[in-house]
Design an enzyme around this catalytic site. Structure first.
Site, short mmCIF file in Angstrom:
data_model
loop_
_atom_site.label_atom_id
_atom_site.label_comp_id
_atom_site.label_asym_id
_atom_site.label_seq_id
_atom_site.Cartn_x
_atom_site.Cartn_y
_atom_site.Cartn_z
N ASP A 80 0.75 -1.33 0.15
CA ASP A 80 -0.07 -0.06 -0.04
C ASP A 80 0.99 1.10 0.04
O ASP A 80 1.97 1.28 0.83
CB ASP A 80 -0.84 0.09 1.13
N GLU B 106 13.38 -16.00 -1.35
CA GLU B 106 13.46 -16.96 -0.55
C GLU B 106 12.47 -17.94 -0.54
O GLU B 106 12.59 -19.03 -0.37
CB GLU B 106 13.77 -16.50 0.85
#
Length: 541
Positions: free
Chosen positions: A220, A262
């Site tokens: 956001d 990851e």
């Protein structure tokens, strides 16, 4: 319609399943208004879980959830008090984990919303900062400053509020004399992103949700985090801005990308920037994967303007190899059916007002055509809940409006509640099947049940049927680039893969190009087999 012009480059051809996001259809869930599982008038995770079969039948690839975290709800959940807890109004963390897993079993991934610019004033960090007082380490996590003037009675600077239409200051003074910064409401204090603890905390939050199975994160207000440490006054047009799109942001997002990689996680940024080159910087290979395309969302229903928006969007993304995103509406924007039925079919926060005349029949016809246009374009498509039902913007009685945008404008801006009204699921049940035993948190307008999903599921001509068919057939366009085809003024025609999309925005019917099959239309052809005004078709070449 003749021979194609040279193809435009795009980067929408996924090479493996890890790049699902390059061509995905992603459905935005505003939990509070989606479905109510416990009957208390507020949508919740149990309600979403009960509607997963509906979402699977719709054919979407992922769900993006607006904030579902613990929050006082001063700004619809974008004032977060705890990122590791689900707000009790929505359910529990265990339910969220079940929802993520159950959706994945249906082939639907989950994207969560992160609000890194600010937290709630009820967040433990801010409460500790208030208690600790001026000069304390706790206050270093935010932007606390003494005021200007002989007695510190003036705000530290003159930055404008990021709530459009609001003239209220972005600084609030405390009884101890210090002021704190909040680009939005006073209940949303801005974090200090130069502090290593702020950066570490957000990387930990990302890992927390990736480890629970989410596939991505929507960011956001992604261009607002970094502030000029000197907090100078705002000067319109001065570059760089003291609080928007600062270069320091890119180091933050590079570190985030390392975390996402990851887990094969994906980012989508909310980046409102007029400069195409600076916008593209956020999409470099070591930063965000995608960002929302607001030029397309706000573009009027005009062939030339839409083509320019499409061309510009693809050109912005091409140098960095990122896929475009296409969206017609979201939880902040006037519903497509309503917007396209007005004299001004574009969108501008500053232009919103009460009582704007709307032709819903016209808007619906255009929204159907726009759905096929957006689904045919190269890249990812976001569908805001209820768009597939053709919901209009609702008129909320002023005494029921909850949006702080309305309140902070002094009552002149209608706010965003009109696109957040709880969904109608079943026509012949109380509150149109939203699930409540009591009135929903926002009132549904008279006639809302006519848009109910159960009615539309049984109607092959409904908006829901169109979206289901469009999402199912969308792969016919393949993963290749867009090629514009010569077409009359006011008509958009392009080919991708084995299919052609034609949209008529002109005043007269248009002849169709040569084709072997009409795959799908937003409306019927005329008696002469021509494409009427405000209608789109997909053709097999």
């Amino acid at each position: 319609m003749g021979q194609p012009t040279p193809a435009q480059k795009d980067s929408n051809d996924p090479t493996d399943v890890r790049e699902w996001w390059r061509s995905a259809v992603i459905y935005q869930v505003y939990v509070r208004s989606f479905a109510d599982g416990d009957g208390d008038g507020t949508g919740d995770l149990a309600g979403v879980r009960s509607r997963l079969p509906y979402l699977a039948e719709l054919g979407v690839d992922a769900l993006w959830f607006t904030p579902w975290y613990l929050s006082p709800m001063k700004d619809g959940g974008y004032d977060v008090a705890d990122y590791r807890a689900i707000d009790p109004a929505f359910g529990t963390l265990a339910e969220a984990e079940k929802l993520i897993a159950e959706a994945r079993e249906l082939g639907i991934r989950t994207i969560v919303d992160i609000v890194p610019n600010h937290v709630s004033d009820q967040h433990p960090w801010f409460r500790a900062a208030l208690a600790a007082g001026p000069g304390s380490p706790e206050r270093d996590l935010f932007h606390f400053r003494p005021g200007r003037g002989a007695h510190g009675q003036l705000p530290p600077n003159d930055w404008p509020s990021q709530f459009v239409g609001s003239t209220e200051p972005v600084w609030t003074r405390l009884p101890d004399g210090e002021w704190y910064l909040h680009l939005f409401t006073p209940e949303q204090p801005d974090l200090n992103w130069t502090h290593p603890a702020v950066r570490q905390e957000h990387e930990d939050i990302l890992r927390f949700w990736f480890e629970r199975g989410v596939a991505g994160v929507r960011i956001d207000s992604a261009a607002l985090l970094a502030k000029d440490p000197a907090l100078p006054d705002f000067v319109e047009g001065r570059d760089p801005s003291p609080f928007v799109d600062r270069d320091e942001l890119h180091d933050i997002y590079r570190s985030w990308r390392a975390v996402a990689d990851e887990y094969d996680g994906v980012f989508v940024g909310e980046v409102w920037l007029p400069d195409a080159e600076r916008f593209a910087r956020y999409l470099r290979p070591d930063e965000l994967h995608t960002a929302f395309n607001f030029s397309f969302l706000s573009c009027p229903w005009d062939a030339r303007g839409l083509r320019t928006s499409i061309d510009t969007t693809l050109a912005e993304h091409a140098p960095v190899g990122a896929p475009a995103t296409w969206v017609l509406c979201n939880h902040d924007v006037t519903r497509t059916v309503t917007r396209y039925g007005r004299a001004d079919t574009g969108f501008d926060f500053a232009a919103k007002s009460f009582g704007t005349p709307t032709d819903l029949a016209l808007g619906t016809r255009r929204a159907r055509a726009a759905a096929l246009l957006s689904l045919a374009l190269p890249g990812a498509v976001y569908v805001y809940q209820g768009e597939e039902l053709g919901l209009p913007e609702a008129d909320i009685p002023r005494e029921r409006i909850e949006d702080p945008m309305y309140l902070r404008s002094g009552g002149t801006d209608p706010g965003r509640d009109g696109c957040r009204v709880p969904l109608p699921w079943a026509a012949e049940t109380p509150y149109a099947g939203f699930g409540s035993r009591q009135e929903p948190w926002l009132p549904q307008p008279a006639g809302w049940s006519a848009y109910a999903a159960d009615l539309q599921a049984a109607d092959p001509g409904s908006m829901l049927a169109l979206y289901r068919a469009g999402i199912r057939l969308r792969p016919v366009f393949g993963g290749g680039p867009l090629t514009w085809l010569p077409a009359p003024e006011g008509v958009l025609a392009f080919g991708r893969g084995d299919a052609v999309c034609v949209v008529n925005l002109a005043d007269t019917p248009a002849e169709l190009p040569g084709h072997t099959e009409l795959l799908l239309g937003s409306g019927p052809l005329d008696a002469g087999g021509r494409l009427p005004k405000d209608t789109a078709v997909w053709l097999r070449g």
